[in-house]
Write a protein that holds these residues in place. Structure first.
Motif, short mmCIF file in Angstrom:
data_model
loop_
_atom_site.label_atom_id
_atom_site.label_comp_id
_atom_site.label_asym_id
_atom_site.label_seq_id
_atom_site.Cartn_x
_atom_site.Cartn_y
_atom_site.Cartn_z
N ALA A 139 0.80 -1.23 0.00
CA ALA A 139 0.00 0.00 0.00
C ALA A 139 0.83 1.28 0.00
O ALA A 139 0.32 2.35 0.31
N GLY A 140 2.10 1.19 -0.35
CA GLY A 140 2.92 2.39 -0.36
C GLY A 140 4.14 2.25 -1.25
O GLY A 140 4.28 1.30 -2.01
N CYS A 141 5.03 3.23 -1.15
CA CYS A 141 6.29 3.18 -1.89
C CYS A 141 7.35 3.93 -1.09
O CYS A 141 7.04 4.63 -0.12
N ASN A 179 0.52 2.75 5.97
CA ASN A 179 0.32 2.99 4.54
C ASN A 179 -1.15 2.89 4.15
O ASN A 179 -1.65 3.70 3.35
N LEU A 180 -1.85 1.91 4.70
CA LEU A 180 -3.27 1.76 4.37
C LEU A 180 -4.11 2.88 4.97
O LEU A 180 -5.10 3.32 4.37
N LEU A 184 -6.35 5.25 2.60
CA LEU A 184 -7.77 5.49 2.81
C LEU A 184 -8.07 6.98 2.91
O LEU A 184 -9.15 7.44 2.52
N ALA A 185 -7.10 7.75 3.40
CA ALA A 185 -7.27 9.20 3.42
C ALA A 185 -7.27 9.76 2.00
O ALA A 185 -7.98 10.73 1.70
N VAL A 186 -6.47 9.16 1.12
CA VAL A 186 -6.42 9.60 -0.27
C VAL A 186 -7.67 9.17 -1.03
O VAL A 186 -8.22 9.93 -1.83
N ASN A 222 -3.22 0.39 -3.47
CA ASN A 222 -2.04 1.23 -3.31
C ASN A 222 -2.19 2.49 -4.16
O ASN A 222 -2.15 2.42 -5.38
N PRO A 223 -2.37 3.66 -3.55
CA PRO A 223 -2.62 4.88 -4.35
C PRO A 223 -1.49 5.19 -5.32
O PRO A 223 -1.73 5.76 -6.39
#
Length: 257
Positions: A139-141, A179-180, A184-186, A222-223
């Motif tokens: 869920a991130g980078c 990250n999640l 979820l905020a995004v 993952n945004p």
């Protein structure tokens, strides 16, 4: 093929990849060599090589000691100059084998560092796996320490995003819950992200890992791998995937959940 995750230094993961037919093994980012060698002994395997994702100390910092403990071992990485203990430099597309059944493909995934390598590992019986270091997290980078948003877009959305969807993702750190929460905020309307966050919080509470993910799950939650979506671009006030990648990373760098 068996894959063992080995927690190191708090939130860090190292890995042991085993070809079951030959009992040969490879270590990924063995920052605490003794822990890796304990797993080697417990599984009765022959450690043949080290795969280093990038030069940061919490990934490459155990290579020199590993070479002392296992004389003659090959240490692979993206640079002989700045990856500690590296004996063999890898380029994008280079191939390695482990035993009779395991194939390893080197994928250049720069941005977090210039020479960052992800390792795509396949065998005849199991779904493939990819070891992504600090380029792709669940869920991130990773932060853009040595590269650009364009490079991260290519690394995440083109190189890794084009792998088969069932590919298991083994990343370098346990950052999943945070990250999640950010994801979820995004995308507050992403039900799949909300569902996975509840699962990850349960795993954390039980002191269980959240790896592996899959490429399919990352494309859903993952945004940073969803920046091609027009609705996501619009929601953050951007007009292109790369601009969206830059903006989401900027927000993550300043985010306090």
């Amino acid at each position: 093929m068996k894959i063992h995750h080995i927690p190191c230094r708090g939130d860090k993961y190292a890995y042991l990849i085993i070809d079951e037919s030959s009992k040969e093994a490879a270590a990924v980012d063995p920052v605490e060599p003794e822990k890796l060698l304990q797993a080697v002994n417990e599984n009765g395997v022959d450690l043949k090589l080290v795969l280093t994702t990038h030069h940061h100390w919490d990934h490459a910092g155990g290579n020199a000691k590993m070479k002392l403990l296992v004389p003659g071992i090959k240490v692979y990485g993206g640079s002989i100059d700045n990856v500690e203990g590296c004996t063999d430099k890898l380029e994008n597309g280079d191939k390695l084998t482990l035993g009779a059944d395991v194939n390893i493909l080197s994928l250049h995934t720069p941005c977090h560092t210039k020479g960052h390598i992800s390792y795509y590992v396949t065998s005849k019986e199991e779904d493939p796996a990819v070891f992504t270091g600090d380029t792709l997290f669940v869920a991130g980078c990773g932060r853009f320490f040595e590269g650009t948003a364009e490079q991260m877009y290519q690394s995440l959305c083109v190189t890794l995003g084009s792998l088969p969807k069932p590919t298991r993702v083994y990343c370098g750190h346990e950052y999943t819950v945070e990250n999640l929460q950010f994801a979820l905020a995004v995308e507050p309307g992403n039900a799949r992200t909300a569902q996975k966050l509840l699962w990850a919080q349960h795993q954390q509470k039980e002191n269980l890992p959240t790896i592996p993910s899959t490429i399919e799950e990352e494309l859903e939650t993952n945004p940073f791998m969803r920046v091609d979506l027009p609705e996501l671009q619009t929601s953050v006030g951007c007009h292109s995937p790369v601009e969206t990648m830059q903006e989401i990373r900027r927000r993550k760098d300043h985010w306090r959940g």
